[in-house]
Design a protein around this motif. Structure first.
Motif, PDB file in Angstrom:
ATOM      1  N   ARG A  14       0.821  -1.194   0.000  1.00 19.86           N
ATOM      2  CA  ARG A  14       0.000   0.000   0.000  1.00 19.86           C
ATOM      3  C   ARG A  14       0.865   1.257   0.000  1.00 19.86           C
ATOM      4  O   ARG A  14       2.028   1.221   0.403  1.00 19.86           O
ATOM      5  CB  ARG A  14      -0.901   0.047   1.249  1.00 19.86           C
ATOM      6  CG  ARG A  14      -1.901  -1.083   1.358  1.00 19.86           C
ATOM      7  CD  ARG A  14      -2.684  -0.973   2.663  1.00 19.86           C
ATOM      8  NE  ARG A  14      -3.672  -2.035   2.785  1.00 19.86           N
ATOM      9  CZ  ARG A  14      -4.909  -1.956   2.316  1.00 19.86           C
ATOM     10  NH1 ARG A  14      -5.304  -0.855   1.688  1.00 19.86           N
ATOM     11  NH2 ARG A  14      -5.753  -2.964   2.463  1.00 19.86           N
ATOM     12  N   ALA A  15       0.257   2.346  -0.425  1.00 18.06           N
ATOM     13  CA  ALA A  15       0.885   3.661  -0.298  1.00 18.06           C
ATOM     14  C   ALA A  15      -0.027   4.542   0.532  1.00 18.06           C
ATOM     15  O   ALA A  15      -1.258   4.418   0.488  1.00 18.06           O
ATOM     16  CB  ALA A  15       1.118   4.291  -1.660  1.00 18.06           C
ATOM     17  N   GLY A  16       0.584   5.431   1.311  1.00 13.83           N
ATOM     18  CA  GLY A  16      -0.191   6.326   2.157  1.00 13.83           C
ATOM     19  C   GLY A  16       0.338   7.741   2.099  1.00 13.83           C
ATOM     20  O   GLY A  16       1.437   8.007   1.595  1.00 13.83           O
ATOM     21  N   VAL A  17      -0.464   8.640   2.627  1.00 13.98           N
ATOM     22  CA  VAL A  17      -0.078  10.048   2.733  1.00 13.98           C
ATOM     23  C   VAL A  17      -0.134  10.442   4.194  1.00 13.98           C
ATOM     24  O   VAL A  17      -0.980   9.954   4.951  1.00 13.98           O
ATOM     25  CB  VAL A  17      -1.008  10.946   1.885  1.00 13.98           C
ATOM     26  CG1 VAL A  17      -2.431  10.935   2.438  1.00 13.98           C
ATOM     27  CG2 VAL A  17      -0.483  12.375   1.812  1.00 13.98           C
ATOM     28  N   LEU A  18       0.780  11.306   4.611  1.00 16.19           N
ATOM     29  CA  LEU A  18       0.797  11.852   5.963  1.00 16.19           C
ATOM     30  C   LEU A  18       0.303  13.292   5.885  1.00 16.19           C
ATOM     31  O   LEU A  18       0.934  14.145   5.259  1.00 16.19           O
ATOM     32  CB  LEU A  18       2.211  11.795   6.542  1.00 16.19           C
ATOM     33  CG  LEU A  18       2.441  12.472   7.901  1.00 16.19           C
ATOM     34  CD1 LEU A  18       1.570  11.845   8.973  1.00 16.19           C
ATOM     35  CD2 LEU A  18       3.910  12.396   8.292  1.00 16.19           C
ATOM     36  N   LEU A  19      -0.844  13.563   6.503  1.00 19.50           N
ATOM     37  CA  LEU A  19      -1.396  14.914   6.518  1.00 19.50           C
ATOM     38  C   LEU A  19      -2.337  15.060   7.707  1.00 19.50           C
ATOM     39  O   LEU A  19      -3.308  14.313   7.828  1.00 19.50           O
ATOM     40  CB  LEU A  19      -2.162  15.220   5.223  1.00 19.50           C
ATOM     41  CG  LEU A  19      -2.724  16.649   5.167  1.00 19.50           C
ATOM     42  CD1 LEU A  19      -1.612  17.648   4.854  1.00 19.50           C
ATOM     43  CD2 LEU A  19      -3.857  16.772   4.170  1.00 19.50           C
TER      44      LEU A  19
END
Length: 492
Positions: A14-19
């Motif tokens: 998986r790929a994720g974003v940190l925000l």
């Protein structure tokens, strides 16, 4: 009891974003159209994990790691535009109210409408919410009511009867501030209602929510005020010792965090109930939960309150396996991730591996010249998470620009770049990693420099200010990310 902590989240790449949600611009609030638009962008890009930071209400420094409550949500995120569909505001009020009165006034009007009995459709759900969350909600609402009565003070400075939660004083507060207490409770009901709606919306689009639990809590918080026996405090509520870290990557002098430290003997004798309740509230919000400063469960840096320089601290054993045994006995499927950055000895990794908890690697940390550096791409592990940088790092472009010439040349050779395309070489490397989940701060996807940094550890000013303009989440950017994820087999 040893839990295998197996979870389907790590069975796929998986790929994720940190925000952090507070970074999203929105004069009416975040947990409505703006959050949905961001989730739509993630889904279009093939990103299936949205990592937030802690969601609690903050002090004036805006740090989500020094919250007023370990359970409550930040009411600043409530989207007042969503309250029209709930029958708590009218369209005409929203059309003129945001400009003339502002978001907070509209939220107060909506809550007043409920308290006056004008929205009886929520009575049953609100009462169920109050009963389900009574273990933290009542004391949090009391805490906020007293703060508003004595603005600019901490709870140790309140009148002794309120400071020490004496029965007569608390009964009087319940009578005198009943309206304010109920307002705070309904505010939390609205936050949870909107967060759950965003969570359902994200799940419908294949996006999981990843939360964060700071191991320590703020001294000036409802948690410490209402649970003083769980902390090492004197008779007046002042910390005897506080948390921090010795000198490390982030600070040559070490860091003085100032959080009160736990009385782990008392907490253990109570069956770790305070911590189990904390995990209970967070597991309903998120699909995956990171324990910040996991190494504090093995050993933590204790600084005497009367000698506050970090160098005066010393290591003290943490609760270790007994605590994690209790956590997994209560919640066998608890989806924990260990933040294992900083000064990490073999005993910390032994504890993490014993419970099969995923750890973290950060590409920015990989270039000290050691071939054994765990953050180097070739040393990553499948069950760990890989980041270009975290909320405590500079943005990747800012980090790269701050390197000395020798280090920059090393990075250029490692990633086969001349640096003009930074930060994309590190993003691509994170996606190629064997680690199951690759996470990228939103600032890196946008190619932003140091001015967009989330936080600088050891400082208390000019942090947590950067805002995302959703107009920058363009179709071209989502396509670029999706194509990279397809190449690295991180799309579904």
């Amino acid at each position: 009891m040893i839990s295998q902590n197996d979870t389907d989240i790590f069975s796929s790449r998986r790929a994720g974003v940190l925000l952090h949600p507070t970074c999203i611009k929105g004069p009416e609030g975040v947990l409505g159209g703006h959050a949905r638009a961001f989730v739509d962008f993630l889904a279009e890009a093939g990103i299936t994990v949205w990592q937030t930071l802690p969601l609690g209400p903050t002090h004036s420094d805006l740090s989500p790691y020094q919250s007023l409550s370990a359970h409550a949500g930040n009411a600043d995120l409530i989207d007042v535009a969503e309250l029209e569909a709930m029958g708590l505001l009218q369209a005409s009020e929203l059309d003129t109210g945001l400009e003339s009165h502002g978001r907070e006034a509209l939220l107060a009007r909506a809550i007043t409408r409920f308290l006056q009995g004008d929205a009886p459709q929520f009575d049953a759900d609100f009462e169920a919410f109050r009963q389900e969350n009574r273990y933290w909600l009542d004391t949090y609402a009391e805490f906020i009511a007293i703060r508003r009565k004595y603005p600019g003070t901490t709870w140790q400075q309140w009148p002794v009867g309120l400071r020490d939660r004496e029965r007569a004083e608390m009964d009087a507060l319940s009578r005198e501030a009943s309206d304010m207490i109920r307002r705070v409770q309904f505010e939390q009901f609205l936050f949870l209602t909107q967060w759950r709606a965003i969570k359902r919306y994200a799940h419908d689009r294949g996006v999981l929510l990843f939360g964060d639990i700071p191991i320590f809590v703020a001294h000036d918080s409802a948690d410490v005020w209402a649970n003083r026996r769980c902390f090492k405090l004197d008779n007046e509520g002042n910390p005897q010792v506080v948390a921090g870290v010795p000198p490390d990557y982030f600070s040559d002098e070490g860091q003085h965090w100032g959080n009160p430290l736990y009385d782990w003997d008392y907490i253990a004798a109570d069956g770790y109930q305070w911590w189990l309740q904390r995990l209970e509230s967070q597991r309903h919000l998120f699909d995956l939960i990171r324990i910040d400063h996991f190494r504090g469960l093995s050993a933590y840096w204790e600084i005497p309150a009367d000698r506050p320089q970090p160098r005066n601290g010393y290591w003290v054993p943490g609760p270790g396996a007994a605590f994690l045994d209790a956590c997994f006995a209560k919640f066998p499927d608890l989806p924990l991730v260990a933040e294992n950055l900083g000064i990490i000895g073999p005993e910390v990794e032994e504890l993490r591996h014993r419970f099969r908890l995923p750890g973290m690697t950060v590409l920015q940390f990989g270039f000290d010249g050691s071939p054994d550096n765990p953050h180097l791409l070739g040393n990553h592990k499948q069950r760990d998470l890989v980041y270009t940088g975290t909320h405590d790092n500079d943005t990747t472009l800012g980090w790269y620009q701050s390197l000395d010439d020798r280090s920059r040349d090393y990075v250029n050779q490692y990633f086969d770049t001349d640096g003009r395309d930074m930060p994309w070489p590190l993003i691509k490397a994170a996606f190629r990693s064997v680690s199951s989940i690759a996470l990228v701060p939103m600032q890196d996807f946008l190619g932003l420099g140091s001015s967009a940094r989330f936080n600088t550890p050891g400082t208390t000013e000019n942090n947590w200010l950067w805002k995302l303009d959703l107009a920058d989440c363009t179709p071209d950017l989502s396509l670029k990310i999706r194509e990279m994820l397809q190449i690295s087999n991180r799309t579904f």
